[in-house]
Design a protein around this motif. Structure first.
Motif, PDB file in Angstrom:
ATOM      1  N   ILE A 142      -5.700   6.118   1.580  1.00 27.05           N
ATOM      2  CA  ILE A 142      -6.247   4.334   2.582  1.00 27.05           C
ATOM      3  C   ILE A 142      -7.368   4.669   2.763  1.00 27.05           C
ATOM      4  O   ILE A 142      -8.214   4.325   3.366  1.00 27.05           O
ATOM      5  CB  ILE A 142      -4.692   4.039   3.354  1.00 27.05           C
ATOM      6  N   ALA A 143      -7.390   5.862   3.865  1.00 25.34           N
ATOM      7  CA  ALA A 143      -8.855   5.894   4.875  1.00 25.34           C
ATOM      8  C   ALA A 143     -10.028   6.783   3.914  1.00 25.34           C
ATOM      9  O   ALA A 143     -10.535   5.902   4.442  1.00 25.34           O
ATOM     10  CB  ALA A 143      -8.311   7.296   5.378  1.00 25.34           C
ATOM     11  N   PHE A 166       1.133  -1.070   0.252  1.00 22.67           N
ATOM     12  CA  PHE A 166      -0.036   0.036  -0.045  1.00 22.67           C
ATOM     13  C   PHE A 166       1.279   1.296  -0.289  1.00 22.67           C
ATOM     14  O   PHE A 166       0.190   2.469   0.264  1.00 22.67           O
ATOM     15  CB  PHE A 166      -0.808   0.517   1.031  1.00 22.67           C
ATOM     16  N   ALA A 167       2.487   1.087   0.331  1.00 22.77           N
ATOM     17  CA  ALA A 167       2.969   1.908  -0.027  1.00 22.77           C
ATOM     18  C   ALA A 167       2.608   3.033  -1.184  1.00 22.77           C
ATOM     19  O   ALA A 167       2.938   4.649  -0.638  1.00 22.77           O
ATOM     20  CB  ALA A 167       4.539   1.315  -0.246  1.00 22.77           C
ATOM     21  N   GLY A 168       1.559   3.185  -2.165  1.00 24.71           N
ATOM     22  CA  GLY A 168       1.693   3.922  -3.254  1.00 24.71           C
ATOM     23  C   GLY A 168       1.190   5.141  -2.960  1.00 24.71           C
ATOM     24  O   GLY A 168       1.223   5.482  -3.694  1.00 24.71           O
ATOM     25  N   LEU A 169       0.138   4.447  -1.972  1.00 22.29           N
ATOM     26  CA  LEU A 169      -0.617   5.505  -1.636  1.00 22.29           C
ATOM     27  C   LEU A 169      -0.734   6.263  -0.001  1.00 22.29           C
ATOM     28  O   LEU A 169       0.226   5.831   0.608  1.00 22.29           O
ATOM     29  CB  LEU A 169      -2.006   4.891  -0.674  1.00 22.29           C
TER      30      LEU A 169
END
Length: 171
Positions: free
Chosen positions: A141-142, A133-136
């Protein structure tokens, strides 16, 4: 002029292709992430995702779980749970005992070794998910989490209760 191809439909004013495209994208993301988690569990811990999932449920259940409860929580058949349980019993990660109130029911619990192994794998698992998920951004993400919660409620409101899915693979 409406340029929809034959077979395209409109539901409540929305082109159904939009929903189908979103579903396919969601499925692709889920499959991609799940396959990567499966590979990493196998490569780094010689462990399967179904075993990890069962340990995760048992880690939350201080008093253990009846096999039928585990089947419902994991959304797999009782036969699939039994195969996973047998592997975890052989590894010493769980115990299985008859219920004191119903001798027909079996209760499974984590052993100390099982809890320690799970916590080590869970820490790695959390890191892998963070990496994927590092690209977000945190805000993205929320927002994604909020949108997925709304999608879940929408889907649940249109689904009739039935037996748990048998789609997930065996151990």
């Amino acid at each position: 002029m409406d340029e929809r191809a034959e077979g395209d439909a409109v539901v409540e004013g929305r082109d159904t292709r939009t929903s189908v495209r979103a579903w396919l994208r969601l499925l692709a993301c889920t499959t991609l992430i799940e396959n990567e988690i499966r590979s990493r569990l196998r490569e780094q811990f010689d462990f399967t995702l179904p075993r990890f999932d069962l340990l995760a449920q048992l880690d939350k259940a201080e008093d253990g779980l009846v096999l039928g409860e585990a089947s419902k929580l994991l959304m797999v058949s009782a036969g699939n749970v039994t195969a996973v349980v047998d592997k975890l019993l052989a590894s010493g990660y769980i115990t299985r005992q008859p219920s004191p109130t119903d001798r027909r029911a079996q209760i499974i619990r984590l052993t100390h070794a099982g809890r320690a192994a799970f916590r080590t794998m869970a820490e790695a698992h959390n890191g892998w998910v963070e990496e994927l998920f590092a690209g977000l951004s945190d805000a993205e993400i929320a927002g994604l989490t909020d949108h997925l919660a709304r999608l879940k409620r929408s889907a649940q409101s249109h689904i009739e209760p039935r037996e748990p899915s048998r789609r997930r693979g065996r151990d």
